[in-house]
Motif scaffolding. Structure first.
Motif, PDB file in Angstrom:
ATOM      1  N   SER A  73      48.873  37.182  44.417  1.00 43.16           N
ATOM      2  CA  SER A  73      49.937  36.185  44.276  1.00 43.16           C
ATOM      3  C   SER A  73      49.798  35.448  42.946  1.00 43.16           C
ATOM      4  O   SER A  73      50.717  34.749  42.524  1.00 43.16           O
ATOM      5  CB  SER A  73      49.939  35.210  45.451  1.00 43.16           C
ATOM      6  N   SER A  85      46.292  37.293  48.380  1.00 40.33           N
ATOM      7  CA  SER A  85      46.958  36.777  49.574  1.00 40.33           C
ATOM      8  C   SER A  85      47.093  37.897  50.597  1.00 40.33           C
ATOM      9  O   SER A  85      47.288  39.057  50.237  1.00 40.33           O
ATOM     10  CB  SER A  85      48.348  36.245  49.216  1.00 40.33           C
ATOM     11  N   GLN A  92      48.900  32.892  56.633  1.00 40.59           N
ATOM     12  CA  GLN A  92      48.677  33.470  55.306  1.00 40.59           C
ATOM     13  C   GLN A  92      47.364  32.921  54.774  1.00 40.59           C
ATOM     14  O   GLN A  92      47.109  31.728  54.817  1.00 40.59           O
ATOM     15  CB  GLN A  92      49.795  33.132  54.323  1.00 40.59           C
ATOM     16  N   ASP A  94      44.941  32.751  51.394  1.00 38.17           N
ATOM     17  CA  ASP A  94      44.842  32.917  49.947  1.00 38.17           C
ATOM     18  C   ASP A  94      43.390  32.672  49.566  1.00 38.17           C
ATOM     19  O   ASP A  94      42.802  31.659  49.963  1.00 38.17           O
ATOM     20  CB  ASP A  94      45.723  31.911  49.194  1.00 38.17           C
TER      21      ASP A  94
END
Length: 188
Positions: A73, A85, A92, A94
């Protein structure tokens, strides 16, 4: 170095989790600041072949979580600063690569989104020569420094099981890719 086998860890082994993965600290014993683990597994492939793949953190996430489709990302593959990600269930996640050292074959990342699982998380993946000196084998490590979110879906036992599964995925992936069989069934 002392290896611990606690009752919950033995229970996980009886649930079908293999004993290939070793943990250098007692995964069930917290200290006041959370937990710090170093899990490792022997992979019968040279470290250089593994590092070539795992230095691209997206490729490694695909191996350890085969049901996810990770992406960058931000940043680029094999560079510090890249943010990888992926979805873990409905969350989600990250993770930003903060250290990438090709010489020592060491990658470290921090959680930047996905605090439903952990209040704080820093992970590291690194390679060491096989303890027996076999240059065709490699010791693959997953280090974790974390505080689990007590209101989230992760528990200490479930996270230990997750790490063990991740390392088993690595072993299967690399040994499966590196093995070639002759028509008579013997291994090259």
């Amino acid at each position: 170095m002392v290896f611990y086998r606690t009752f919950p860890t033995l229970a996980l082994l009886r649930m079908g989790i293999s004993d290939n993965v070793m943990c250098a600290t007692d995964p069930m014993a917290p200290d006041q600041n959370g937990r710090h683990w170093d899990h490792k597994i022997l992979v019968e492939v040279p470290c250089a072949k593994i590092w070539d793949v795992m230095a691209d953190y997206v490729a490694l996430v695909r191996i350890v979580f085969p049901d996810t489709e990770p992406w960058y990302s931000a940043g680029k593959a094999k560079e510090v600063g890249g943010i990888v990600s992926f979805k873990f269930g409905n969350d989600q996640i990250d993770e930003q690569v903060v250290i990438l050292n090709n010489e020592t074959q060491y990658l470290s990342f921090v959680l930047t989104q996905g605090f439903n699982f952990f209040h704080v998380y820093r992970g590291e993946w690194f390679l060491k020569p096989a303890p027996d000196g076999n240059s065709g084998h490699c010791e693959f490590h997953k280090g974790s420094l974390f505080i689990i979110n007590p209101t989230g879906p992760m528990t200490v036992a479930s996270y230990d099981k997750t790490i063990r599964s991740e390392l088993e995925q690595v072993k299967v992936h690399f040994e499966g890719k590196s093995c070639q069989w002759l028509s008579d069934g013997s291994k090259i």
